[in-house]
Motif scaffolding. Structure first.
Motif, PDB file in Angstrom:
ATOM      1  N   ALA A   1       0.824  -1.210   0.000  1.00 24.31           N
ATOM      2  CA  ALA A   1       0.000   0.000   0.000  1.00 24.31           C
ATOM      3  C   ALA A   1       0.858   1.259   0.000  1.00 24.31           C
ATOM      4  O   ALA A   1       0.529   2.250  -0.673  1.00 24.31           O
ATOM      5  CB  ALA A   1      -0.937  -0.009   1.202  1.00 24.31           C
ATOM      6  N   GLN A   2       1.961   1.252   0.747  1.00 23.55           N
ATOM      7  CA  GLN A   2       2.868   2.400   0.725  1.00 23.55           C
ATOM      8  C   GLN A   2       3.400   2.632  -0.683  1.00 23.55           C
ATOM      9  O   GLN A   2       3.445   3.767  -1.168  1.00 23.55           O
ATOM     10  CB  GLN A   2       4.039   2.177   1.689  1.00 23.55           C
ATOM     11  CG  GLN A   2       3.662   2.247   3.159  1.00 23.55           C
ATOM     12  CD  GLN A   2       4.817   1.847   4.053  1.00 23.55           C
ATOM     13  OE1 GLN A   2       5.818   2.560   4.151  1.00 23.55           O
ATOM     14  NE2 GLN A   2       4.693   0.708   4.724  1.00 23.55           N
ATOM     15  N   GLY A   3       3.818   1.547  -1.340  1.00 26.25           N
ATOM     16  CA  GLY A   3       4.346   1.675  -2.699  1.00 26.25           C
ATOM     17  C   GLY A   3       3.324   2.210  -3.676  1.00 26.25           C
ATOM     18  O   GLY A   3       3.643   3.038  -4.540  1.00 26.25           O
ATOM     19  N   VAL A   4       2.081   1.750  -3.541  1.00 27.80           N
ATOM     20  CA  VAL A   4       1.016   2.245  -4.429  1.00 27.80           C
ATOM     21  C   VAL A   4       0.739   3.717  -4.159  1.00 27.80           C
ATOM     22  O   VAL A   4       0.575   4.518  -5.087  1.00 27.80           O
ATOM     23  CB  VAL A   4      -0.269   1.403  -4.242  1.00 27.80           C
ATOM     24  CG1 VAL A   4      -1.417   2.004  -5.054  1.00 27.80           C
ATOM     25  CG2 VAL A   4      -0.021  -0.045  -4.658  1.00 27.80           C
ATOM     26  N   ALA A   5       0.685   4.099  -2.876  1.00 25.57           N
ATOM     27  CA  ALA A   5       0.391   5.491  -2.518  1.00 25.57           C
ATOM     28  C   ALA A   5       1.495   6.437  -2.988  1.00 25.57           C
ATOM     29  O   ALA A   5       1.244   7.616  -3.252  1.00 25.57           O
ATOM     30  CB  ALA A   5       0.190   5.615  -1.016  1.00 25.57           C
ATOM     31  N   ILE A   6       2.710   5.930  -3.090  1.00 26.73           N
ATOM     32  CA  ILE A   6       3.821   6.735  -3.617  1.00 26.73           C
ATOM     33  C   ILE A   6       3.733   6.823  -5.139  1.00 26.73           C
ATOM     34  O   ILE A   6       3.871   7.896  -5.718  1.00 26.73           O
ATOM     35  CB  ILE A   6       5.170   6.127  -3.192  1.00 26.73           C
ATOM     36  CG1 ILE A   6       5.384   6.289  -1.683  1.00 26.73           C
ATOM     37  CG2 ILE A   6       6.340   6.773  -3.955  1.00 26.73           C
ATOM     38  CD1 ILE A   6       6.511   5.452  -1.125  1.00 26.73           C
ATOM     39  N   ALA A   7       3.473   5.684  -5.792  1.00 24.86           N
ATOM     40  CA  ALA A   7       3.499   5.624  -7.261  1.00 24.86           C
ATOM     41  C   ALA A   7       2.254   6.224  -7.903  1.00 24.86           C
ATOM     42  O   ALA A   7       2.338   6.772  -9.008  1.00 24.86           O
ATOM     43  CB  ALA A   7       3.654   4.170  -7.709  1.00 24.86           C
ATOM     44  N   ALA A   8       1.118   6.097  -7.246  1.00 21.13           N
ATOM     45  CA  ALA A   8      -0.152   6.557  -7.836  1.00 21.13           C
ATOM     46  C   ALA A   8      -0.902   7.409  -6.828  1.00 21.13           C
ATOM     47  O   ALA A   8      -2.088   7.213  -6.578  1.00 21.13           O
ATOM     48  CB  ALA A   8      -0.995   5.356  -8.263  1.00 21.13           C
ATOM     49  N   GLY A   9      -0.195   8.366  -6.247  1.00 21.86           N
ATOM     50  CA  GLY A   9      -0.718   9.146  -5.139  1.00 21.86           C
ATOM     51  C   GLY A   9      -2.024   9.855  -5.409  1.00 21.86           C
ATOM     52  O   GLY A   9      -2.876   9.957  -4.529  1.00 21.86           O
ATOM     53  N   ASN A  10      -2.215  10.335  -6.632  1.00 20.08           N
ATOM     54  CA  ASN A  10      -3.433  11.085  -6.938  1.00 20.08           C
ATOM     55  C   ASN A  10      -4.667  10.192  -7.000  1.00 20.08           C
ATOM     56  O   ASN A  10      -5.797  10.685  -7.065  1.00 20.08           O
ATOM     57  CB  ASN A  10      -3.280  11.830  -8.269  1.00 20.08           C
ATOM     58  CG  ASN A  10      -3.048  10.888  -9.445  1.00 20.08           C
ATOM     59  OD1 ASN A  10      -2.394   9.859  -9.295  1.00 20.08           O
ATOM     60  ND2 ASN A  10      -3.564  11.246 -10.603  1.00 20.08           N
TER      61      ASN A  10
END
Length: 262
Positions: free
Chosen positions: A98-107
């Motif tokens: 989830a951290q990786g997704v929130a960094i990569a696709a934050g918007n």
């Protein structure tokens, strides 16, 4: 449940309920069924999307894969269901993804719930704990190992024996090893400032896998994140303090997003 093709492999995905989407991501060696108590409750108010990560459950099991593959798979699930914005709830390994997704696709992530997380690791936390107690667990099968190690990562080990299934892995040894290897050497600390989602970090006071200090690091590095330490939990607050945990999660998901000031 249904198999859908994401990034060239089949992932087992279950969708329940209606409303704002919440993607739920399980821990290493586990499967979406381990989060059924969450999906059953949250699906009364939200559209829950739970998946067996690659290498787990009923999803395809490549011989090798990485944490980045897991991250890409979740983004692929978001694309498959045409979700412009979603909430993410990750537990243990799921919190790393989830951290990786929130960094990569934050918007595309508006709410982020990191349960028993850490921001970095040379190995999986399970692998580390097993290595630390290698002499004690020598000769045990995986079920026996987790029963023995409960004392090191739960508040009440005897009570948690009733829920040993959420820690047990149905994966054979080579697949369990591949699942753990995928988590080697990750580090999000330099990028967590990029997370724009409203975030809550939940740790258990007695968690010897990912102690509260690890959760605090996540909360300190993510802008405006809230940290909650559950006082009678270890690595499974959704089972150790189910009502307190679920109430905190529901309140967070239902909380209005603060307006952005230009």
């Amino acid at each position: 449940m249904a198999l859908i093709e994401i990034n060239g492999i089949n992932l087992n995905v279950s969708v329940k309920g209606e409303g704002h989407p919440v993607i739920l991501i399980h821990g290493v060696g586990g499967e979406q069924a381990h989060l059924e108590n969450l999906t059953n409750r949250l699906s009364s108010r939200f559209k829950t999307i739970a998946l067996d990560c690659r290498g787990h459950g009923q999803s395809d099991k490549p011989a090798q894969y990485t944490l980045q593959d897991h991250i890409n798979d979740v983004i692929g699930v978001m694309n498959y269901f045409e979700l412009p914005v979603t909430a993410l709830l990750g537990v243990s390994m799921g919190s790393y993804i989830a951290q990786g997704v929130a960094i990569a696709a934050g918007n595309r992530i508006d709410k982020l719930i990191l349960t028993v997380p850490k921001s970095n690791g040379l190995t999986s936390s399970v692998q580390r704990l097993m290595s630390e107690h290698a002499a004690e667990i020598q000769g045990m099968n995986l079920h026996e190992v987790f029963l023995y190690l409960l004392r090191y990562f739960t508040y009440d080990a005897e009570a948690m024996r009733a829920y040993i299934g959420i820690f047990d892995s149905q994966l054979p040894p080579e697949q369990f090893a591949a699942a753990n290897k995928a988590l080697e050497g990750f580090d999000f600390r330099e990028d967590l400032h990029k997370v724009t989602a409203q975030t809550v970090v939940i740790s258990g006071k007695y968690d010897g896998l990912n102690p509260p200090a690890e959760g605090r690091i996540c909360a300190e590095l993510i802008p405006n994140a809230t940290f909650i330490e559950m006082l009678y939990s270890g690595h499974a607050p959704m089972y150790e303090e189910p009502e307190a945990y679920m109430s905190a999660v529901e309140a967070f998901l239902l909380k209005e997003q603060a307006p952005v000031v230009a």
